[in-house]
Design a protein around this motif. Structure first.
Motif, short mmCIF file in Angstrom:
data_model
loop_
_atom_site.label_atom_id
_atom_site.label_comp_id
_atom_site.label_asym_id
_atom_site.label_seq_id
_atom_site.Cartn_x
_atom_site.Cartn_y
_atom_site.Cartn_z
N PRO A 130 0.82 -1.21 0.00
CA PRO A 130 0.00 0.00 0.00
C PRO A 130 0.85 1.26 0.00
O PRO A 130 1.99 1.26 0.46
N ALA A 131 0.27 2.34 -0.50
CA ALA A 131 0.98 3.61 -0.55
C ALA A 131 0.99 4.29 0.81
O ALA A 131 1.95 4.99 1.16
N GLN A 132 -0.08 4.09 1.59
CA GLN A 132 -0.17 4.77 2.88
C GLN A 132 0.86 4.22 3.86
O GLN A 132 0.97 3.01 4.07
N GLU A 133 1.62 5.12 4.47
CA GLU A 133 2.73 4.72 5.34
C GLU A 133 2.26 3.88 6.53
O GLU A 133 2.90 2.90 6.89
N LYS A 134 1.14 4.26 7.13
CA LYS A 134 0.64 3.52 8.30
C LYS A 134 0.36 2.06 7.95
O LYS A 134 0.74 1.14 8.69
N LYS A 135 -0.28 1.84 6.81
CA LYS A 135 -0.57 0.47 6.37
C LYS A 135 0.72 -0.27 6.03
O LYS A 135 0.86 -1.47 6.31
N LYS A 136 1.65 0.45 5.43
CA LYS A 136 2.93 -0.15 5.07
C LYS A 136 3.66 -0.63 6.32
O LYS A 136 4.23 -1.73 6.36
N GLN A 137 3.63 0.19 7.37
CA GLN A 137 4.29 -0.17 8.62
C GLN A 137 3.65 -1.40 9.26
O GLN A 137 4.34 -2.25 9.82
N ILE A 138 2.33 -1.50 9.18
CA ILE A 138 1.65 -2.68 9.72
C ILE A 138 2.09 -3.94 9.00
O ILE A 138 2.37 -4.97 9.61
N LEU A 139 2.18 -3.84 7.66
CA LEU A 139 2.65 -5.00 6.88
C LEU A 139 4.09 -5.36 7.22
O LEU A 139 4.44 -6.53 7.30
N LEU A 140 4.92 -4.32 7.41
CA LEU A 140 6.32 -4.58 7.74
C LEU A 140 6.46 -5.26 9.10
O LEU A 140 7.27 -6.17 9.27
N ARG A 141 5.66 -4.81 10.07
CA ARG A 141 5.71 -5.45 11.39
C ARG A 141 5.28 -6.91 11.29
O ARG A 141 5.88 -7.80 11.90
#
Length: 199
Positions: A130-141
Motif C-alpha cells: 500500500p501507498a499509505q505509510e501507516k498500512k505499510k508499517q503494519i505490513l512490515l511489522r
C-alpha cells in the motif's frame, strides 16, 4: 429518549430508534400530530377530524404516548390528549444528530492491524504494497514477525525468502533495514532484537 451519542448503539437503543421511525412512517399518526399541534383534543374529536374510528385513533395515541410525545388528562368523563412539542424537539435532535445516525452502523471489532492484513495479505502473500505509510508499517511489522531472529542470512538467501511474500523483495529488504527491523553488515542480514516487531 435518552441521548444516543456514543460509538455504537445498544440493541435497546437501536430498537427504540426503529420504533420512532415506525411510529412516524404512518400517515394517520402524522396527521394526528398535526391536529394536536393546533390544540388539545379528545379521541372523539380526533376521530372526526381524521375520519377514523375511535379505537384506531386510541391505538395511534398509545404509540405516540409510548414515545413520550403525548400526555393525557381527564376532563369529566373525557380524556384529553396533549402534544408535548418540547419532547418531540428533543427526540428529533437526539435521533438526527450526525453521530447518532453514524452509530446506526456498528463499528468493526477488528483492529487496524487485522483490517490491513485481511486486505493486503492473501494466502500468506502480500498482494500489493500500500501507498499509505501507516498500512505499510503494519505490513512490515507482520513480515518481521515471520523472520527467525536467530538466523543469519546472505543477501541472496534473504531475497529468496522475501520473494515468497511479494515479488518486490528488494523493496521489502530495504524497507526492513531502513525501519530497523533488520540489520546488515558485510552482506549478512539478521533481525534486530532491539526492534522486536511484536505489537
Amino acid at each position: 429518549m435518552a441521548a444516543l451519542q456514543r460509538e455504537s448503539l445498544t440493541d435497546e437503543q437501536f430498537m427504540q430508534l426503529l420504533h420512532f421511525f415506525q411510529v412516524f412512517s404512518n400517515e394517520s399518526r402524522l396527521r394526528l400530530i398535526g391536529h394536536l399541534a393546533n390544540g388539545d383534543k379528545s379521541v372523539g374529536e380526533l376521530a372526526r377530524l381524521l375520519d377514523l374510528k375511535e379505537p384506531t385513533v386510541s391505538h395511534h395515541l398509545a404509540e405516540l404516548k409510548g414515545l413520550g410525545l403525548v400526555s393525557v388528562r381527564a376532563e369529566g368523563t373525557m380524556r384529553i390528549y396533549h402534544l408535548d412539542a418540547k419532547a418531540l424537539e428533543t427526540i428529533s435532535k437526539d435521533i438526527f444528530a450526525r453521530p447518532n445516525l453514524a452509530a446506526l452502523v456498528p463499528k468493526s471489532d477488528l483492529t487496524d492491524e487485522e483490517r490491513v492484513l485481511r486486505t493486503w495479505v492473501k494466502d500468506g502473500r502480500i498482494v500489493e504494497i500500500p501507498a499509505q505509510e501507516k498500512k505499510k508499517q503494519i505490513l512490515l511489522r507482520w513480515l518481521a514477525r515471520q523472520i527467525d531472529p536467530a538466523r543469519r542470512w546472505t543477501e541472496r538467501e534473504f531475497s529468496e525468502w522475501l520473494a515468497q511474500f511479494n515479488e518486490d523483495y528488494a523493496f521489502l529488504r530495504r524497507y526492513l533495514v531502513d525501519n530497523g527491523y533488520m540489520a546488515r553488515e558485510n552482506g549478512i542480514y539478521w533481525r534486530t532484537p532491539e526492534s522486536d516487531p511484536v505489537v
